[in-house]
Design an enzyme around this catalytic site. Structure first.
Site, PDB file in Angstrom:
ATOM      1  N   CYS A  21       0.837  -1.202   0.000  1.00  0.00           N
ATOM      2  CA  CYS A  21       0.000   0.000   0.000  1.00  0.00           C
ATOM      3  C   CYS A  21       0.872   1.253   0.000  1.00  0.00           C
ATOM      4  O   CYS A  21       2.102   1.173   0.030  1.00  0.00           O
ATOM      5  CB  CYS A  21      -0.931   0.018   1.217  1.00  0.00           C
ATOM      6  SG  CYS A  21      -0.021   0.016   2.777  1.00  0.00           S
ATOM      7  N   CYS A  91      44.005 -15.369  -9.373  1.00  0.00           N
ATOM      8  CA  CYS A  91      43.124 -15.063 -10.507  1.00  0.00           C
ATOM      9  C   CYS A  91      41.675 -14.935 -10.037  1.00  0.00           C
ATOM     10  O   CYS A  91      40.939 -14.046 -10.470  1.00  0.00           O
ATOM     11  CB  CYS A  91      43.220 -16.169 -11.560  1.00  0.00           C
ATOM     12  SG  CYS A  91      44.866 -16.404 -12.250  1.00  0.00           S
ATOM     13  N   ASP A 491      11.371 -33.624  14.454  1.00  0.00           N
ATOM     14  CA  ASP A 491       9.919 -33.575  14.582  1.00  0.00           C
ATOM     15  C   ASP A 491       9.470 -35.030  14.725  1.00  0.00           C
ATOM     16  O   ASP A 491      10.216 -35.951  14.370  1.00  0.00           O
ATOM     17  CB  ASP A 491       9.324 -32.935  13.329  1.00  0.00           C
ATOM     18  CG  ASP A 491       7.816 -33.025  13.306  1.00  0.00           C
ATOM     19  OD1 ASP A 491       7.185 -32.681  14.317  1.00  0.00           O
ATOM     20  OD2 ASP A 491       7.271 -33.472  12.277  1.00  0.00           O
ATOM     21  N   ASP A 690       9.422 -32.233   8.290  1.00  0.00           N
ATOM     22  CA  ASP A 690       8.796 -32.481   6.987  1.00  0.00           C
ATOM     23  C   ASP A 690       7.570 -31.621   6.727  1.00  0.00           C
ATOM     24  O   ASP A 690       7.036 -31.632   5.628  1.00  0.00           O
ATOM     25  CB  ASP A 690       8.378 -33.952   6.878  1.00  0.00           C
ATOM     26  CG  ASP A 690       7.186 -34.269   7.775  1.00  0.00           C
ATOM     27  OD1 ASP A 690       7.144 -33.751   8.909  1.00  0.00           O
ATOM     28  OD2 ASP A 690       6.296 -35.036   7.346  1.00  0.00           O
ATOM     29  N   ASP A 694       7.178 -27.057  10.657  1.00  0.00           N
ATOM     30  CA  ASP A 694       8.590 -27.249  10.996  1.00  0.00           C
ATOM     31  C   ASP A 694       9.476 -26.166  10.375  1.00  0.00           C
ATOM     32  O   ASP A 694      10.652 -26.063  10.715  1.00  0.00           O
ATOM     33  CB  ASP A 694       9.088 -28.614  10.500  1.00  0.00           C
ATOM     34  CG  ASP A 694       8.362 -29.772  11.171  1.00  0.00           C
ATOM     35  OD1 ASP A 694       8.082 -29.652  12.374  1.00  0.00           O
ATOM     36  OD2 ASP A 694       8.079 -30.774  10.496  1.00  0.00           O
TER      37      ASP A 694
END
Length: 802
Positions: A21, A91, A491, A690, A694
């Site tokens: 906005c 280099c 988890d 997964d 998580d």
């Protein structure tokens, strides 16, 4: 986009993401105006861009930081270049410096091993501008698409081999008299013949060193080519002087063979190095080779063969036995065993049938499959894997940045040591030829090539072999730091367990479990939570029909609420009931007993009259390999922790069954991040998850590890993705990081040791220039070869599968 307004003023146009906005526009403008050196700002909401005018006091990094601190994001563009002519770490530093000075550039990463540069900028910088900057630095740049690595590098390897063979043919006659003297034969080529043989080696074969060394000199820096050019020219020039002055007629030793042998040995080393470096990119080439050139499409009742570029979303593609999938999709017809080994590392073919997913590059081994295309081109899983591996190999590891700082001052220091060696020997002995030869030995032995190759070759080999085994590592930094992980946090649902819970018990008011199931199924009709799937599947089997739900709202970490027939229902865990001050009554004892047996409990309540209607108990099976995965992490000396939003009883049962060191239960998604922060006090922490919930914890951890069978959000947040849901790959990921880190340390040790030992020996006259040349060539080859030993690494999970 940038434009130069004067010698000290620049106008930038940068993309700003996240503005919604007019107040956002004002916020961004105020933030930019506060940056010292910014003289004018104009932010456009429609184009999501900001145009700013700055003086030299306002680096683009400060501008980017101001936007991000204001809560927005600067859009970045990445451009890849193929670089020709780089020979050492010096280099790399020069190319990076040349590109970094361009207006609008945020970061530059140059990889000596892949001979590529990646430029991150606030907007797309014209390719010609990038190429011009590299050319001015003394190198040749091409768009990566114009100069494929497989083609460009093959040509250069062939060209180097031809020049090497010429050098060997011309140098061998110069070396034979030395071998004869070892055998007691006094035989020497005529001085003018030595001169004739050495000259083409010095100025034709060795021209590459003069050209690259001169460019470095003009750029105000130095590199390996400059050292070789100066050193061999000194030996060659001394020999020419002795011939012209007639000293050779009086038995003075000529050093034509020294200059020729050094050039030949350096070329031999560069050729062996180039061949070895090609092997480090095998993983990328192998993945790219998985793409078939055509697809067999069924359109308008006909089966036609089209190029891969002509494939469209929604096409129905037929894949015969032995053929590769040209795209990602869902099988509509047929059954087959599908080989996905190059993508997931899974050695055994996987059975696939209608409704299953297939990915580009996989092989249908024994059946005809027809699938509907869901992803093509750059959006396929194969393309995403290739990008991940390329990004990891293009990125620069933190330790390499430190090495680059050393390399930046290395060549000037070596030049000063060589001058000091020359002056000391001439002053102390009065022997000009001996002073020159010892200075030459210093120049030749001091090669920064090995320093430049030590880290990137190991990173490339490590990420390549990991990808082959189904472990995708996001960047070089992740590969480097994973070796130091002290704690692995997991988890529970979908990670340590299968993530497919089953409804095993339910109790309702007056035993009305069907009503309980109907309401629960209705509330969770649009949910993708594993417990929701279990409820909906149980309702389907019992032919329970639900009702429409309005005002459905997810309660993160608690459950869900919704309204049916004017009644508001709550479905969730014990914490949700407590938050609503609901009494569990007669259901509590039975639910607690099931929790102690390892079940997860979902409570159903009516919010209007604050009455609990009953509960449902779910049981999820732990993954078969989970206990072995925990044991292997313990064997690596790593602590294991389980962090779950599930109840304490269920968490305790799983933790005990798997041998997890510690568990934290009933944790909300936002609280997982705090738990990770607490664990960091013990050292580096890896988080394995997964699901969407998580993602914060994966981002907060030092190393985020996602399972590919989880959500895209988890995979995008994580630094390591396991391409199959095998927990044994976690120990493998840590092991390959440790092996790679060990190779990096070994490489850097040897790279520095060659110089720390060789330079003093050369300065004290204990190192012949030819021996120095051989040692220099061997240092680069040994570093690359040592990195390639990582290709022999085998994941522990492979043995487990067998």
């Amino acid at each position: 986009m940038t434009s130069q307004l004067s010698n000290s003023t620049t106008r930038y146009s940068l993309g700003v993401e996240g503005m919604t906005c007019a107040s956002c526009v004002v916020h961004v403008e105020k933030a930019l105006r506060r940056v010292p050196g910014v003289t004018d700002v104009s932010v456009n909401l429609a184009t999501e861009s900001a145009s700013i005018k700055t003086t030299g006091e306002a680096p683009i990094s400060a501008v980017k930081k101001a936007v991000e601190e204001a809560g927005y994001h600067v859009a970045e563009t990445q451009t890849d270049l193929a670089i020709e002519g780089m020979t050492c770490a010096s280099c790399v530093a020069r190319v990076e410096n040349a590109l970094a000075q361009l207006p609008g550039v945020l970061a530059v990463s140059v990889n000596l091993a892949t001979e590529k540069a990646r430029v991150s900028s606030i907007s797309a910088i014209p390719m010609q501008t990038l190429i011009s900057a590299v050319n001015k630095a003394g190198y040749i740049a091409h768009p990566v698409e114009v100069l494929p690595a497989s083609l460009g590098k093959k040509k250069r390897v062939t060209r180097d081999l031809v020049m090497l063979l010429i050098a060997v043919v011309l140098t061998l006659p110069l070396v034979l008299p030395m071998l004869a003297s070892v055998l007691g034969k006094d035989w020497m080529l005529p001085a003018y013949l030595q001169w004739i043989l050495a000259t083409p080696v010095q100025f034709v074969v060795g021209w590459r060193f003069y050209r690259a060394g001169w460019k470095a000199l003009m750029a105000g820096t130095g590199n390996m080519d400059l050292l070789v050019a100066v050193g061999t020219s000194a030996a060659y020039g001394l020999s020419v002087y002795q011939v012209l002055a007639g000293h050779s007629a009086h038995g003075a030793h000529l050093y034509f063979e020294a200059s020729a042998v050094v050039i030949t040995l350096v070329l031999l080393g560069k050729w062996l190095e180039a061949r070895a470096k090609q092997q480090t990119t095998e993983a990328i080439r192998a993945l790219q080779a998985l793409r078939p050139d055509t697809a067999r499409v069924r359109r308008n009742g006909q089966e036609i063969e089209v190029s891969l570029d002509a494939l469209q979303l929604g096409d129905r593609v037929a894949v015969r036995p032995g053929e590769r999938m040209p795209a990602d999709g869902i099988i509509e017809e047929g059954k087959s065993l599908v080989d996905e080994s190059m993508l997931t590392g899974e050695s055994h073919p996987v059975a696939k049938e209608a409704g299953d997913k297939v990915v580009a590059g996989a092989i249908s081994t024994d059946g005809l499959l027809v699938f509907r295309v869901e992803a093509i081109g750059a959006e396929t899983m194969l393309s995403r894997i290739i990008r991940l591996v390329e990004d990891a190999q293009a990125a620069k590891a933190p330790i390499q940045r430190q090495v680059d700082k050393v390399s930046a001052v290395f060549v000037p220091v070596v030049m000063m040591i060589a001058l000091a060696t020359f002056a000391a020997w001439w002053f102390l002995t009065g022997q000009l030829d001996q002073a020159i030869i010892n200075a030459v030995a210093v120049l030749v032995i001091a090669c920064p090539c090995a320093l430049g190759l030590a880290t990137p070759t190991a990173i490339m080999a490590g990420t390549g072999v990991a990808a082959r085994s189904g472990i995708l590592i996001k960047d070089a930094e992740a590969l480097e730091i994973t070796h130091g992980v002290k704690v692995v946090a997991f988890d529970k649902t979908g990670t340590l367990t299968l993530g497919k819970p089953e409804l095993v018990a339910e109790e309702g008011v007056k035993g009305n479990t069907l009503s309980l199931l109907s309401i629960a199924a209705s509330l969770q009709a649009g949910s993708d939570h594993p417990l929701a799937f279990a409820v909906i599947e149980a309702a389907r089997k019992r032919e329970v029909i639900g009702e429409p739900v309005i005002e459905s709202r997810a309660l993160p970490g608690r459950g869900i609420s919704g309204q049916m027939n004017g009644v508001t229902y709550l479905l969730g865990n014990r914490q949700l009931m407590q938050d609503q001050e609901l009494q569990l009554g007669l259901f509590n004892d039975r639910a607690a007993a099931l929790e102690n047996e390892g079940c997860t409990i979902s409570w159903l309540a009516r919010k209007n009259d604050k009455s609990v209607l009953g509960f449902m108990a779910f049981r999820d099976q732990v993954k078969p390999e989970a206990a072995e995965a925990i044991r292997r992490l313990h064997a690596l000396g790593i602590e294991t922790v389980m962090i779950t939003g599930d109840n304490k009883g269920s968490a305790a049962v799983v933790a005990k069954a798997l041998g997890v060191d510690r568990y934290v239960a009933e944790v909300l998604p936002q609280e997982k991040e705090k738990e990770i922060s607490r664990l960091k006090q013990k050292g580096l922490v890896a988080m394995v998850g997964d699901g969407i919930n998580d993602a914060p914890a994966l981002a907060a951890a030092d190393v985020g590890i996602a399972m590919s069978d989880g959500t895209d959000v988890a995979m995008h947040t994580a630094t390591i993705t396991l391409m199959r849901g095998d927990l044994l790959l976690i120990a493998d990921a840590i092991d390959i990081s440790r092996q790679t880190w060990r190779k990096i340390q070994q490489n850097l040790f040897w790279a520095f040791s060659y110089n720390l030992v060789g330079i003093p020996l050369a300065a004290f006259g204990l190192l012949n220039p030819m021996v120095a040349g051989a040692a220099m060539a061997f240092s680069s080859v040994s570093v690359v070869t040592n990195a390639l030993l990582l290709k022999a690494w085998k994941p522990l999970s492979e043995g487990h599968k067998q």
